[in-house]
Design a protein around this motif. Structure first.
Motif, PDB file in Angstrom:
ATOM      1  N   ASP A  13       0.829  -1.206   0.000  1.00  9.04           N
ATOM      2  CA  ASP A  13       0.000   0.000   0.000  1.00  9.04           C
ATOM      3  C   ASP A  13       0.863   1.256   0.000  1.00  9.04           C
ATOM      4  O   ASP A  13       0.550   2.236  -0.683  1.00  9.04           O
ATOM      5  CB  ASP A  13      -0.945   0.011   1.207  1.00  9.04           C
ATOM      6  CG  ASP A  13      -2.105  -0.954   1.052  1.00  9.04           C
ATOM      7  OD1 ASP A  13      -2.443  -1.329  -0.096  1.00  9.04           O
ATOM      8  OD2 ASP A  13      -2.689  -1.337   2.078  1.00  9.04           O
ATOM      9  N   ARG A  49      -6.973   1.759   4.024  1.00  2.20           N
ATOM     10  CA  ARG A  49      -6.214   0.564   4.430  1.00  2.20           C
ATOM     11  C   ARG A  49      -4.957   0.942   5.202  1.00  2.20           C
ATOM     12  O   ARG A  49      -4.617   0.289   6.192  1.00  2.20           O
ATOM     13  CB  ARG A  49      -5.840  -0.284   3.205  1.00  2.20           C
ATOM     14  CG  ARG A  49      -6.997  -1.045   2.623  1.00  2.20           C
ATOM     15  CD  ARG A  49      -6.544  -2.106   1.632  1.00  2.20           C
ATOM     16  NE  ARG A  49      -5.623  -1.645   0.612  1.00  2.20           N
ATOM     17  CZ  ARG A  49      -5.969  -1.154  -0.578  1.00  2.20           C
ATOM     18  NH1 ARG A  49      -7.250  -1.033  -0.895  1.00  2.20           N
ATOM     19  NH2 ARG A  49      -5.058  -0.772  -1.436  1.00  2.20           N
ATOM     20  N   ASP A  75      -6.008   2.010   8.682  1.00  3.92           N
ATOM     21  CA  ASP A  75      -6.411   0.843   9.452  1.00  3.92           C
ATOM     22  C   ASP A  75      -5.200   0.017   9.900  1.00  3.92           C
ATOM     23  O   ASP A  75      -5.161  -0.490  11.009  1.00  3.92           O
ATOM     24  CB  ASP A  75      -7.384  -0.039   8.670  1.00  3.92           C
ATOM     25  CG  ASP A  75      -8.742   0.625   8.459  1.00  3.92           C
ATOM     26  OD1 ASP A  75      -9.023   1.656   9.107  1.00  3.92           O
ATOM     27  OD2 ASP A  75      -9.508   0.122   7.616  1.00  3.92           O
ATOM     28  N   SER A  76      -4.215  -0.113   9.024  1.00  6.35           N
ATOM     29  CA  SER A  76      -3.029  -0.898   9.390  1.00  6.35           C
ATOM     30  C   SER A  76      -2.220  -0.211  10.465  1.00  6.35           C
ATOM     31  O   SER A  76      -1.606  -0.877  11.310  1.00  6.35           O
ATOM     32  CB  SER A  76      -2.155  -1.169   8.154  1.00  6.35           C
ATOM     33  OG  SER A  76      -1.479  -0.001   7.749  1.00  6.35           O
TER      34      SER A  76
END
Length: 83
Positions: free
Chosen positions: A25, A76, A79-80
């Protein structure tokens, strides 16, 4: 975690930055931010941000976030970093 909290977390935690930049990402985010100019605009924005002027970097992130892919990517990443 909102955008400001995410940026603050990355400033405080060099390990989080390293983890982000080596993730798929993170690599995709860099590609999106680099655009079609080989990363020159990104380098300029990063230099200005390091000197305290974050306007150009914020505009670049806003542009990325306005796309479905960019929005999902940043979600994402956020969230990570929370987990």
């Amino acid at each position: 975690m909102d955008q400001k909290e995410l940026i603050d977390r990355l400033r405080r935690d060099p390990n989080a930055v390293q983890s982000l930049m080596t993730s798929a990402d993170g690599q995709r985010l860099m590609q999106l931010l680099s655009g079609g100019d080989g990363g020159r605009t990104l380098q300029q924005a990063a230099g200005e941000a390091a000197a305290g002027n974050t306007l150009q970097m914020a505009q670049m992130l806003k542009s990325v976030m306005s796309t479905p892919e960019g929005s999902a990517l940043l979600r994402r990443i956020r969230d990570s970093l929370q987990g």
